[in-house]
Design a protein around this motif. Structure first.
Motif, PDB file in Angstrom:
ATOM      1  N   TYR A   1       0.824  -1.205   0.000  1.00 31.61           N
ATOM      2  CA  TYR A   1       0.000   0.000   0.000  1.00 31.61           C
ATOM      3  C   TYR A   1       0.862   1.261   0.000  1.00 31.61           C
ATOM      4  O   TYR A   1       0.556   2.231  -0.696  1.00 31.61           O
ATOM      5  N   LEU A   2       1.944   1.225   0.771  1.00 31.02           N
ATOM      6  CA  LEU A   2       2.827   2.389   0.820  1.00 31.02           C
ATOM      7  C   LEU A   2       3.510   2.622  -0.520  1.00 31.02           C
ATOM      8  O   LEU A   2       3.681   3.768  -0.950  1.00 31.02           O
ATOM      9  N   SER A   3       3.889   1.552  -1.189  1.00 28.77           N
ATOM     10  CA  SER A   3       4.540   1.676  -2.489  1.00 28.77           C
ATOM     11  C   SER A   3       3.606   2.297  -3.515  1.00 28.77           C
ATOM     12  O   SER A   3       3.996   3.173  -4.300  1.00 28.77           O
ATOM     13  N   ASN A   4       2.356   1.856  -3.526  1.00 30.50           N
ATOM     14  CA  ASN A   4       1.376   2.427  -4.466  1.00 30.50           C
ATOM     15  C   ASN A   4       1.092   3.896  -4.162  1.00 30.50           C
ATOM     16  O   ASN A   4       0.991   4.723  -5.069  1.00 30.50           O
ATOM     17  N   THR A   5       0.952   4.199  -2.868  1.00 28.14           N
ATOM     18  CA  THR A   5       0.694   5.583  -2.474  1.00 28.14           C
ATOM     19  C   THR A   5       1.859   6.484  -2.852  1.00 28.14           C
ATOM     20  O   THR A   5       1.668   7.599  -3.366  1.00 28.14           O
ATOM     21  N   TYR A   6       3.063   5.986  -2.636  1.00 30.97           N
ATOM     22  CA  TYR A   6       4.252   6.761  -2.996  1.00 30.97           C
ATOM     23  C   TYR A   6       4.305   7.010  -4.502  1.00 30.97           C
ATOM     24  O   TYR A   6       4.644   8.110  -4.951  1.00 30.97           O
ATOM     25  N   ALA A   7       3.968   6.000  -5.308  1.00 31.85           N
ATOM     26  CA  ALA A   7       3.990   6.165  -6.760  1.00 31.85           C
ATOM     27  C   ALA A   7       2.987   7.230  -7.207  1.00 31.85           C
ATOM     28  O   ALA A   7       3.268   8.024  -8.119  1.00 31.85           O
TER      29      ALA A   7
ATOM     30  N   ALA B   1       4.321  10.684  -9.014  1.00 37.32           N
ATOM     31  CA  ALA B   1       3.887  11.072 -10.362  1.00 37.32           C
ATOM     32  C   ALA B   1       3.402  12.516 -10.369  1.00 37.32           C
ATOM     33  O   ALA B   1       3.743  13.301 -11.268  1.00 37.32           O
ATOM     34  N   LEU B   2       2.620  12.887  -9.349  1.00 42.41           N
ATOM     35  CA  LEU B   2       2.125  14.263  -9.265  1.00 42.41           C
ATOM     36  C   LEU B   2       3.247  15.252  -8.952  1.00 42.41           C
ATOM     37  O   LEU B   2       3.277  16.361  -9.496  1.00 42.41           O
ATOM     38  N   LEU B   3       4.177  14.848  -8.089  1.00 43.17           N
ATOM     39  CA  LEU B   3       5.286  15.734  -7.737  1.00 43.17           C
ATOM     40  C   LEU B   3       6.155  16.049  -8.948  1.00 43.17           C
ATOM     41  O   LEU B   3       6.480  17.213  -9.206  1.00 43.17           O
ATOM     42  N   CYS B   4       6.542  15.015  -9.684  1.00 40.79           N
ATOM     43  CA  CYS B   4       7.406  15.234 -10.848  1.00 40.79           C
ATOM     44  C   CYS B   4       6.679  16.018 -11.933  1.00 40.79           C
ATOM     45  O   CYS B   4       7.285  16.868 -12.604  1.00 40.79           O
TER      46      CYS B   4
ATOM     47  N   ILE C   1       9.587  12.617 -17.938  1.00 44.12           N
ATOM     48  CA  ILE C   1       9.756  11.176 -18.172  1.00 44.12           C
ATOM     49  C   ILE C   1       9.561  10.401 -16.875  1.00 44.12           C
ATOM     50  O   ILE C   1       8.918   9.342 -16.850  1.00 44.12           O
ATOM     51  N   ALA C   2      10.089  10.946 -15.772  1.00 44.78           N
ATOM     52  CA  ALA C   2       9.920  10.280 -14.471  1.00 44.78           C
ATOM     53  C   ALA C   2       8.450  10.197 -14.080  1.00 44.78           C
ATOM     54  O   ALA C   2       7.987   9.160 -13.590  1.00 44.78           O
ATOM     55  N   SER C   3       7.704  11.270 -14.311  1.00 39.80           N
ATOM     56  CA  SER C   3       6.278  11.247 -13.971  1.00 39.80           C
ATOM     57  C   SER C   3       5.531  10.227 -14.819  1.00 39.80           C
ATOM     58  O   SER C   3       4.619   9.554 -14.331  1.00 39.80           O
ATOM     59  N   VAL C   4       5.917  10.080 -16.083  1.00 42.25           N
ATOM     60  CA  VAL C   4       5.292   9.072 -16.952  1.00 42.25           C
ATOM     61  C   VAL C   4       5.597   7.673 -16.437  1.00 42.25           C
ATOM     62  O   VAL C   4       4.719   6.793 -16.397  1.00 42.25           O
ATOM     63  N   PHE C   5       6.834   7.429 -16.023  1.00 42.24           N
ATOM     64  CA  PHE C   5       7.198   6.111 -15.499  1.00 42.24           C
ATOM     65  C   PHE C   5       6.444   5.781 -14.210  1.00 42.24           C
ATOM     66  O   PHE C   5       6.012   4.642 -14.005  1.00 42.24           O
ATOM     67  N   TYR C   6       6.285   6.777 -13.343  1.00 41.51           N
ATOM     68  CA  TYR C   6       5.512   6.546 -12.118  1.00 41.51           C
ATOM     69  C   TYR C   6       4.055   6.234 -12.458  1.00 41.51           C
ATOM     70  O   TYR C   6       3.431   5.369 -11.823  1.00 41.51           O
TER      71      TYR C   6
ATOM     72  N   MET D   1       3.026   4.845 -15.245  1.00 38.78           N
ATOM     73  CA  MET D   1       3.033   3.488 -15.805  1.00 38.78           C
ATOM     74  C   MET D   1       3.087   2.433 -14.695  1.00 38.78           C
ATOM     75  O   MET D   1       2.447   1.381 -14.795  1.00 38.78           O
ATOM     76  N   GLU D   2       3.836   2.736 -13.647  1.00 37.41           N
ATOM     77  CA  GLU D   2       3.893   1.812 -12.508  1.00 37.41           C
ATOM     78  C   GLU D   2       2.520   1.654 -11.861  1.00 37.41           C
ATOM     79  O   GLU D   2       2.113   0.540 -11.490  1.00 37.41           O
ATOM     80  N   LEU D   3       1.790   2.755 -11.752  1.00 38.77           N
ATOM     81  CA  LEU D   3       0.442   2.686 -11.181  1.00 38.77           C
ATOM     82  C   LEU D   3      -0.483   1.839 -12.045  1.00 38.77           C
ATOM     83  O   LEU D   3      -1.295   1.061 -11.528  1.00 38.77           O
TER      84      LEU D   3
END
Length: 282
Positions: free
Chosen positions: A51-57, A61-64, A97-102, A104-106
């Motif tokens: 849950y923490l990993s998903n929340t962090y992602a 994504a929003l931060l980047c 690019i980092a925000s896109v990758f985050y 994609m992880e979600l």
């Protein structure tokens, strides 16, 4: 890459540049920590890791994304063409690019939830809206650190109080769901959320109206045009001028209001469906 490019520019960045450098550094460090934990196969020892990993992602994504947008608007456009401009553009591209990758992880996490028939609050509609609401409130807080925007003006101080009042229950809702404690509440969780969201919508409407009136209407002491602010110019100042900060808070308030309205519609439908499903007493 974004952090290293901006850090190596060797010029004064102001609090805006330093803030975005902190965002890029923070995302990099925490991602490395999560990657290390996953490679060592330690998530099974931490029940809340998933849950923490998903929340962090979600937040990363929003931060980047916000760093890319705000950095380009408030900083890059005022830089002269040359090596510094090229480095700033490259840093913004890597941040996008980092925000896109985050993101994609979600999407991959959401697909995994569907396959294994598991649930994660931040990957649901109300969860994503709550993440957006708390994130927008956090960005608003970063702008209203400048107390000259509202100090000694009761109407604007009320707006600041609204941002704080609405942030607390939104953050608590995320924590309750991540800890699976939402069913320990004395009443139904959807009804509880519906009442809180309705209250937040009403409060945000009042904040948006008052902020626009007292910051941009000259009859209430505001400034209707950017040129009326002596601190605003067309050159690089390394800091956002007061008028830009006022406008940023107004835009973020409107976006957050839309998020709360969307959540209100969601919870109203949920409560309505559950009410219709209850057996009728003849």
């Amino acid at each position: 890459m974004s952090f290293s490019l901006v850090a190596d520019m060797g010029i004064h960045r102001g609090y805006i540049g330093n803030w975005f450098m902190f965002i890029w550094c923070f995302c990099c460090v925490v991602t490395l920590i999560i990657l290390t934990v996953e490679l060592r196969r330690l998530p099974s020892e931490f029940p809340f890791f998933w849950y923490l990993s998903n929340t962090y992602a979600c937040y990363s994504a929003l931060l980047c994304l916000s760093a890319s947008v705000i950095y380009s608007i408030t900083y890059i456009q005022f830089l002269p063409y040359g090596p510094y401009w090229d480095r700033a553009i490259a840093a913004t591209v890597f941040s996008c690019i980092a925000s896109v990758f985050y993101a994609m992880e979600l999407v991959k996490m959401w697909e995994r939830c569907k396959i294994y028939k598991t649930t994660c609050y931040v990957l649901t509609m109300p969860g994503l809206l709550k993440v957006l609401e708390t994130f927008m409130a956090g960005i608003i807080f970063s702008f209203i650190i400048n107390t000259s925007l509202y100090l000694h003006q009761p109407a604007l101080e009320w707006c600041v109080a609204v941002y704080s009042i609405c942030f607390i229950p939104a953050a608590l809702a995320i924590l309750l769901n991540l800890g699976e404690w939402e069913y320990r509440l004395p009443g139904p969780f959807p009804l509880f959320q519906l009442v809180l969201t309705l209250l937040s919508v009403l409060l945000y409407i009042s904040a948006l109206v008052l902020w626009l009136l007292y910051q941009f209407n000259e009859e209430f002491g505001g400034h209707s045009q950017r040129s009326s602010d002596e601190h605003c110019g067309d050159e690089l100042t390394y800091d956002m001028c007061t008028w830009d900060q006022r406008l940023a808070v107004a835009v973020l308030t409107a976006i957050n209001l839309l998020a709360y309205v969307a959540e209100l519609v969601y919870w109203a439908r949920q409560v309505s469906v559950k009410t219709k499903a209850l057996p009728r007493v003849s």
